[in-house]
Design an enzyme around this catalytic site. Structure first.
Site, PDB file in Angstrom:
ATOM      1  N   HIS A 199       0.826  -1.205   0.000  1.00 28.60           N
ATOM      2  CA  HIS A 199       0.000   0.000   0.000  1.00 28.60           C
ATOM      3  C   HIS A 199       0.868   1.265   0.000  1.00 28.60           C
ATOM      4  O   HIS A 199       1.877   1.325   0.683  1.00 28.60           O
ATOM      5  CB  HIS A 199      -0.876   0.061   1.254  1.00 28.60           C
ATOM      6  CG  HIS A 199      -2.014  -0.890   1.267  1.00 28.60           C
ATOM      7  ND1 HIS A 199      -1.852  -2.247   1.386  1.00 28.60           N
ATOM      8  CD2 HIS A 199      -3.363  -0.670   1.193  1.00 28.60           C
ATOM      9  CE1 HIS A 199      -3.045  -2.827   1.389  1.00 28.60           C
ATOM     10  NE2 HIS A 199      -3.974  -1.895   1.270  1.00 28.60           N
ATOM     11  N   ASN A 257       8.474  -4.500   3.414  1.00 25.13           N
ATOM     12  CA  ASN A 257       7.074  -4.116   3.593  1.00 25.13           C
ATOM     13  C   ASN A 257       6.565  -4.464   4.986  1.00 25.13           C
ATOM     14  O   ASN A 257       5.890  -3.653   5.628  1.00 25.13           O
ATOM     15  CB  ASN A 257       6.218  -4.817   2.532  1.00 25.13           C
ATOM     16  CG  ASN A 257       4.755  -4.419   2.605  1.00 25.13           C
ATOM     17  OD1 ASN A 257       4.409  -3.273   2.864  1.00 25.13           O
ATOM     18  ND2 ASN A 257       3.879  -5.394   2.401  1.00 25.13           N
TER      19      ASN A 257
END
Length: 297
Positions: A119, A149
């Site tokens: 995201h 991430n």
């Protein structure tokens, strides 16, 4: 390798035909931008085939060349962060049906790619279930190194949420950087960022700065000024700010992993160790299932 070079070359050689679309984005969701002004692409080569998209709690400028966002914009407040903490995460990645179909990433592009669907506007920032569902649009996603991430980048996201809660409000711009003439592309379609940035501005104190981190597993990052970020990313994150603010780096919090509770928050007396253990086991099982599904899809 040849396909990777061709895709990277397309990004480098692109024209500025998307400039009109950038202005359109400011008109559709100005509340998400500082002074109603979206980031300015100072590298005109990035602006080909761009499409501004608005969602409930964030906006993106999507690139049909990289098939990723070039940036995601948010306006975080103390209230929005508190609301987001009450929303349970439900992963629901989906294709974005706006824009030309050949310029969009597809869910299958990420399957067995070796990369997470990362995201730009975090699911953890979304103040409602609907806004969180919207955050799983692939228009908000870039390929991210899995260790990065789930480790450092997750900690940076949480650090910014904490800062927004402490300061009252922040404007945030997050995006990828594509450097070099051999940028990798998963399935020959979606460009993999070489670095990722998160720029923040505190309107009450008039301070700004950005986290900048390589898209790899080593945990490296640095705090940079908006001026430096512009030179690296080809993007003026907050174009209405004076040059003196852009040239100075605010004191950004060290990225750390946080739980949902406040640091040092005491557990309620009625929550015994058995209840705590049951809760932790349930959370671990949910996390293991989610990670297993991510590795498959």
């Amino acid at each position: 390798m040849r396909a990777r070079r061709l895709i990277a070359a397309a990004l480098v050689l692109a024209t500025s035909s998307g400039a009109a679309a950038i202005g359109e984005g400011a008109a559709t969701c100005p509340a998400l931008y500082l002074d109603g002004s979206p980031p300015a692409l100072t590298n005109a080569k990035l602006s080909a085939r761009t499409l501004p998209l608005c969602f409930d709690a964030y906006a993106v400028l999507h690139s049909g060349v990289s098939r990723t966002p070039l940036y995601a914009a948010e306006h975080l407040t103390r209230a929005s962060v508190a609301a987001a903490r009450r929303v349970d995460r439900e992963d629901a990645f989906h294709d974005e049906d706006r824009g030309p179909s050949d310029e969009r990433a597809r869910v299958e592009d990420y399957i067995r790619s070796g990369y997470d669907r990362g995201h730009m506007a975090p699911a953890g920032d979304m103040p409602t279930a609907e806004a969180q569902a919207q955050s799983f649009s692939l228009a908000n996603i870039v390929p991210q190194n899995r260790t990065f991430n789930r480790g450092l980048w997750s900690a940076i996201e949480e650090s910014v949420r904490r800062l927004a809660s402490q300061r009252g409000e922040l404007y945030v711009i997050t995006g990828p950087v594509f450097e070099g003439d051999s940028v990798e592309a998963i399935k020959g379609r979606v460009l993999v960022p070489t670095q990722i940035f998160k720029a923040v501005y505190d309107p009450k104190r008039g301070e700004a700065g950005a986290y900048l981190a390589p898209n790899r597993a080593d945990g490296a990052w640095r705090a940079v000024s908006l001026k430096t970020l512009n030179a690296v990313a080809g993007l003026d994150a907050f174009p209405t700010l004076p040059d003196r603010v852009k040239a100075t780096v605010m004191d950004l919090p060290e990225p750390r992993e946080f739980s949902r509770g406040e640091p040092g928050e005491a557990r309620r007396p009625e929550e015994g160790w058995q209840s705590w253990l049951k809760s932790e086991l349930f959370r671990a099982l949910r996390r293991a299932l989610r990670d297993a599904l991510r590795s498959i899809f």
